[in-house]
Design a protein around this motif. Sequence first.
Motif, PDB file in Angstrom:
ATOM      1  N   LEU A   1       0.836  -1.205   0.000  1.00 19.36           N
ATOM      2  CA  LEU A   1       0.000   0.000   0.000  1.00 19.36           C
ATOM      3  C   LEU A   1       0.872   1.257   0.000  1.00 19.36           C
ATOM      4  N   PRO A   2       0.676   2.172  -0.959  1.00 18.34           N
ATOM      5  CA  PRO A   2       1.389   3.453  -0.930  1.00 18.34           C
ATOM      6  C   PRO A   2       0.610   4.483  -0.103  1.00 18.34           C
ATOM      7  N   PHE A   3       1.310   5.218   0.744  1.00 19.99           N
ATOM      8  CA  PHE A   3       0.663   6.226   1.584  1.00 19.99           C
ATOM      9  C   PHE A   3       1.246   7.601   1.252  1.00 19.99           C
ATOM     10  N   CYS A   4       0.402   8.493   0.741  1.00 11.23           N
ATOM     11  CA  CYS A   4       0.838   9.826   0.329  1.00 11.23           C
ATOM     12  C   CYS A   4       0.292  10.916   1.251  1.00 11.23           C
TER      13      CYS A   4
ATOM     14  N   LYS B   1      -8.060   2.708   3.927  1.00 10.29           N
ATOM     15  CA  LYS B   1      -8.697   4.017   3.724  1.00 10.29           C
ATOM     16  C   LYS B   1      -7.664   5.100   3.413  1.00 10.29           C
ATOM     17  N   LEU B   2      -6.417   4.925   3.894  1.00 10.83           N
ATOM     18  CA  LEU B   2      -5.383   5.949   3.718  1.00 10.83           C
ATOM     19  C   LEU B   2      -4.544   5.745   2.463  1.00 10.83           C
ATOM     20  N   ALA B   3      -4.626   4.572   1.865  1.00 14.44           N
ATOM     21  CA  ALA B   3      -3.780   4.273   0.707  1.00 14.44           C
ATOM     22  C   ALA B   3      -4.185   5.122  -0.500  1.00 14.44           C
TER      23      ALA B   3
ATOM     24  N   ASP C   1      -6.320   2.475  -5.758  1.00 14.27           N
ATOM     25  CA  ASP C   1      -7.579   1.736  -5.737  1.00 14.27           C
ATOM     26  C   ASP C   1      -7.360   0.467  -4.923  1.00 14.27           C
ATOM     27  N   THR C   2      -8.045   0.344  -3.799  1.00 18.60           N
ATOM     28  CA  THR C   2      -7.809  -0.778  -2.879  1.00 18.60           C
ATOM     29  C   THR C   2      -8.882  -1.867  -2.982  1.00 18.60           C
ATOM     30  N   TYR C   3      -9.704  -1.826  -4.035  1.00 15.57           N
ATOM     31  CA  TYR C   3     -10.808  -2.785  -4.137  1.00 15.57           C
ATOM     32  C   TYR C   3     -10.293  -4.225  -4.150  1.00 15.57           C
TER      33      TYR C   3
ATOM     34  N   PRO D   1     -15.804  -2.538   2.311  1.00 19.18           N
ATOM     35  CA  PRO D   1     -14.682  -1.656   2.673  1.00 19.18           C
ATOM     36  C   PRO D   1     -15.132  -0.269   3.098  1.00 19.18           C
ATOM     37  N   THR D   2     -16.032  -0.221   4.061  1.00 16.29           N
ATOM     38  CA  THR D   2     -16.528   1.038   4.616  1.00 16.29           C
ATOM     39  C   THR D   2     -16.386   0.967   6.132  1.00 16.29           C
TER      40      THR D   2
END
Length: 302
Positions: free
Chosen positions: A162-165, A182-184, A187-189, A258-259
């Motif tokens: 996961l990339p975190f910007c 949620k922070l990535a 698209d994390t689907y 994913p909520t």
Amino acid sequence: MYGNVTEFILFGLTQDAGKQKAIFGIFLILYLVTLFGNFLIVMTIKTSQTLRCPMYFFLFYLSFADACFSTTTTPRLIVDALSQKKTISYNDCMTQVFAAHFFGCMEIFVLILMAFDRYVAICKPLRYTTIMSRHVCGMLVILAWVGSCIHSSAQIFLALRLPFCGPNVIDHYFCDMQPLLKLACMDTYVINLLVVSNSGAICMVSFIMLLISYIVILYFLRNHNAEGRQKALSMCTSHFIVVVIFFGPCIFIYTHPPTSFPIDKIVAVFYTTGTPLLNPLIYTLRNAEVKNAMKKLWCSKI
């Protein structure tokens, strides 16, 4: 993958200063009681000559996993309750993800082994000592350790991708996959589907397996005499209470879409803090053999 984020801020259970002081006091007491209770069970089983059957062999590892599982999340919650800077480094966050899933999965597998032990004891009593030999029990625990390592390795593999910007505020009191997703900044689907199919599937399949085992046990208990049936039901009831308290929240957290819901953090408290606390209470208050062994241990130390 780091991106631009090298540390995260844990939001915690609440930002209210008054409530944070209450959280500090309550969870400090709960954590100390958890450590004491599980450590007491570990020491009792380790030193007692009467608690040598497979059920207590597995209970030893359940208590050990409980203490470690609680330690991965609760101390951070306690410290952050009084800290102005609630930060956790990227590496520490990834370590917490790995440790929480490792010991949580270990607890699931040990609960399954305990259910299997009860099934063999009640449904196949004549072959019990052969099937549940010391060697077999040892191999089953090793498989539980290996399975837990595979599961947590899969989780950390997904987390490291996961990339975190930014932003870097985790709306939780510990690092877990759902709040990190949620922070990535991607698209994390697909990753969320992998998380659900991994953690969610383990929780759901394990819970169904345990339910089936209890149904089979109840079916076989109808042929036992009243005394034997009462003793077996008492043991199974204790185990089932633990299973429901642990698996209910886990299934809710790891199988929903994913909520993030506001209740997620409260639900997580049940399986990260509640279950490790209740396990020693349930297995001691409802078990005369463990209570007697503890009394002997206490008296000998005094």
